[in-house]
Design a protein around this motif. Sequence first.
Motif, mmCIF file in Angstrom:
data_model
loop_
_atom_site.group_PDB
_atom_site.id
_atom_site.type_symbol
_atom_site.label_atom_id
_atom_site.label_comp_id
_atom_site.label_asym_id
_atom_site.label_seq_id
_atom_site.Cartn_x
_atom_site.Cartn_y
_atom_site.Cartn_z
ATOM 1 N N ASN A 394 0.824 -1.213 0.000
ATOM 2 C CA ASN A 394 0.000 0.000 0.000
ATOM 3 C C ASN A 394 0.856 1.259 0.000
ATOM 4 O OD1 ASN A 394 -2.365 -1.529 0.049
ATOM 5 N ND2 ASN A 394 -2.390 -1.621 2.281
ATOM 6 N N SER A 396 3.784 1.495 -1.332
ATOM 7 C CA SER A 396 4.318 1.598 -2.694
ATOM 8 C C SER A 396 3.280 2.213 -3.626
ATOM 9 C CB SER A 396 4.726 0.214 -3.200
ATOM 10 O OG SER A 396 5.715 -0.363 -2.366
ATOM 11 N N LYS A 397 2.039 1.787 -3.478
ATOM 12 C CA LYS A 397 0.971 2.348 -4.310
ATOM 13 C C LYS A 397 0.820 3.844 -4.058
ATOM 14 C CE LYS A 397 -3.981 2.000 -5.236
ATOM 15 N NZ LYS A 397 -5.245 1.308 -4.908
ATOM 16 N N GLN A 401 1.245 7.011 -6.619
ATOM 17 C CA GLN A 401 0.170 7.970 -6.839
ATOM 18 C C GLN A 401 0.627 9.407 -6.629
ATOM 19 O OE1 GLN A 401 -2.756 6.353 -4.119
ATOM 20 N NE2 GLN A 401 -3.997 5.577 -5.798
ATOM 21 N N VAL A 409 -3.391 4.646 -9.984
ATOM 22 C CA VAL A 409 -2.658 3.392 -9.819
ATOM 23 C C VAL A 409 -3.630 2.323 -9.336
ATOM 24 C CG1 VAL A 409 -0.756 2.193 -8.685
ATOM 25 C CG2 VAL A 409 -0.516 4.615 -9.260
ATOM 26 N N ASP A 410 -3.662 1.195 -10.040
ATOM 27 C CA ASP A 410 -4.428 0.028 -9.607
ATOM 28 C C ASP A 410 -3.449 -1.094 -9.296
ATOM 29 O OD1 ASP A 410 -6.979 1.156 -9.872
ATOM 30 O OD2 ASP A 410 -7.003 0.733 -12.020
ATOM 31 N N MET A 411 -3.602 -1.701 -8.115
ATOM 32 C CA MET A 411 -2.697 -2.781 -7.707
ATOM 33 C C MET A 411 -3.453 -4.101 -7.672
ATOM 34 S SD MET A 411 -0.620 -3.192 -4.107
ATOM 35 C CE MET A 411 -2.160 -3.414 -3.187
ATOM 36 N N TYR A 427 1.292 -3.316 -10.801
ATOM 37 C CA TYR A 427 0.793 -1.952 -10.649
ATOM 38 C C TYR A 427 0.440 -1.420 -12.038
ATOM 39 C CZ TYR A 427 2.609 -2.027 -5.890
ATOM 40 O OH TYR A 427 2.843 -2.344 -4.579
#
Length: 778
Positions: A394, A396-397, A401, A409-411, A427
Amino acid sequence: MSAQFYGCDNNMKKIILFFILAFLFMDGAIASSAFVIKKIEIQGSQGVSDATVYSYLPIKVGDTLTSAKTPEVIRSLYATGFFEHISLSRAGNTLVIHVVDRPIIGQLKISGNSVIPTDKLQEVLHSVGVVEGRVYDRAVLDKIKLSLLNQYYQLGRYNARVDIRVAPMERNRVQVQIIMSEGLIAKVRAINLIGVHAFKARDLNKQLTISKPGLFTFFTQKDQYSQEKLDASLENIRNYYLDRGYVKFNVRSSQAEITPDRKSIFVTIVIDEGEQYTVEDVDVRGQLILSREDIMKRVLVKKGDIFSRRYVLATQKRITDALGEKGYAFAEVNVIPRANEEKKQVFITFEVRPGKRVYVREVTFTDNTKTNDVVLRREIEQMEGSVISTPHLNQSKMRLQRLPYIKEVDMTINPVKGKDDQADVNYKVKEDSAAQANFSVGYSQLDHLLFSAGLNQKNFLGTGNTLGFNLSTSRYQTYYGINFMNPYFTADGVSRNLSLSYTQFDPKYANSARGYNTNQVAFSDVYGIPIGQEQGVFNRIQLGYGFENIGLNVNHGSASNQVNIFTEEHGTHYQELDIITGFSRDSRDRYIFPTRGMVHTIGANIYLGSLNYYILDYNTKWYHPLGDKFIATARFETGYGNALSGNPTDYPFFKNFYAGGITSVRGYQGNRLGPRDSNNNSTGGNFLVDGSFGIIFPNYISDNLRTTLFVDAGNVYDTFNNERHYAGTGSGPIRFSAGIEADWLTPMGLIDLAFAQPLNADGAPGEFPQFSIGANFG
């Protein structure tokens, strides 16, 4: 001939055709006795090749055709959808198939729609074959019409109409027009809740996403009915009861009755509340991984509490997240409630199924067509080959962003096929335009007409570096600048920012002192050092240096005593080495229109050279959601400057702080608060205090519009006033104001509009309303 059948129902067509066939059989067109087919001829088709027709026939040359098989032949050809009419005849041992082609859609027009986008409608039409060049099928269009009407009814547009018009064209083609009249959304005239005993009706009405027309419904649009809104209202009521112990709550029925004019809706909701339940006890079982004590600390529901579904789900998530931190990415926590009907209690069991500990095989990125993989990868805290960690994923996401050239960003976490202890992390990024060439025009009451132009590459050559060239000019300031920023000057995330600028400033057009203007050349080299990584929090120390070359042009006849005395003692040309230090801490959830979190910045600049002085400043902004709709926000800023020698006359007046205006204490004229010089012009001060508290409330107009009720307070002070012995006036007390501000983010720039009323002006000049408009072209 075929035009006569456009409006016919498919079933009616088949009945007519079977009567025609029966007549042909009785007339001997195809003898009742069987015959061996020596040849098959296709007659009448203009657009469908004989080979295509042969491919759909259930018979072939050499087969025996009987009267029992002829319906099958006709059905097979009708099933293709190519033909309007089909009949069979016999010429000797030749089977003759007479067909009339269905017309081709030569032109398709869609008009009258705005709620349902044309491109989406075209996608649906294309998927069912309603597209130019395809065979016309009225039955399919009738289904499309019904589907569109149902869609409009779901949206509360019961006056909507859909008209499909078909006109013949040359070469067996037709023009199809789909004409829509979307109508108005039906209004909710009354809401009747039946079966409510435990709570007040007004408390339940607050849970509804629909309401009767009221003072603010023009903005909120809550009085506009739709099935989606009704479903959401029912779900909100259900959650309201389940969060307050009514575990047997049930919506028995919900009805929306429409008036004969189809403009109004009467809503009736019948509920069965049931009894209120408490928590008998809580237990955890299964393969816990963590200690029972550790898990129980995360349990929010306690023995004797009123049952709350929200707390149960929050506990489930907390336990799942705790297991995710230990590498159990696919852990399951099942909630098993057991109700005691007699005691009206619920025993809650959390069953833990952690699965296997998961390791990350690889981290990948998709849709990054402009940004190099290495630029994205350096933001990732989850290492390949290591145990998976949901906080690292999370974080990293969030880091991705926050990159200025990444929009979304979709993980996803995908188990590796055949490996129950490995997963791949992907990602998927949506990139923003990295290169921005713009020309801006703006207007504000302080700047008046403002022009600016720039070329900024936020992701220079896909490296993640920023290179920018900018210039701007307003009534009181002209600026030229170039900057380069490398966010990863070192591998461990130390950033470097280089900037060079030239500024001309004339304070008389900025509501401040007159009789002088400045020319400044500045250079800076600043490093940002990340420290103390935390979940969702970014801490950074700034260290650097700079150089300033400042020249003053003074008109001693019109300049104030402050300006004349300072320049007589220190001259009009200054060269300064700027030692730059600072610290920032940012926990906001986003940069534009945040909803939660705080940002703090502390700065200290020490200037050595012709003049020796320092400036300290602190800024903070805070956001906290109040329920689902409102956000509390606060802002505070303070600054202080002084000479290193301690002699007040050594601190440069042109480094003073200013207050008042749309970016400070709103409702007062820009830069007009604080001390005044011997000419009664605002001169600013070496000490600033400025703050604000507000409530951001929903506007229901656009996500790009933010509206805030606020109270501002602030002023600037000259702490040297008694020691300098300059003729002039003091600052007065802290100034207050209150009002409302609207910030609108448009493709043409940010538009700020504030209506504020000074609360203790006492002669300080006010300004109502205040606004700032920016426009971007290109």
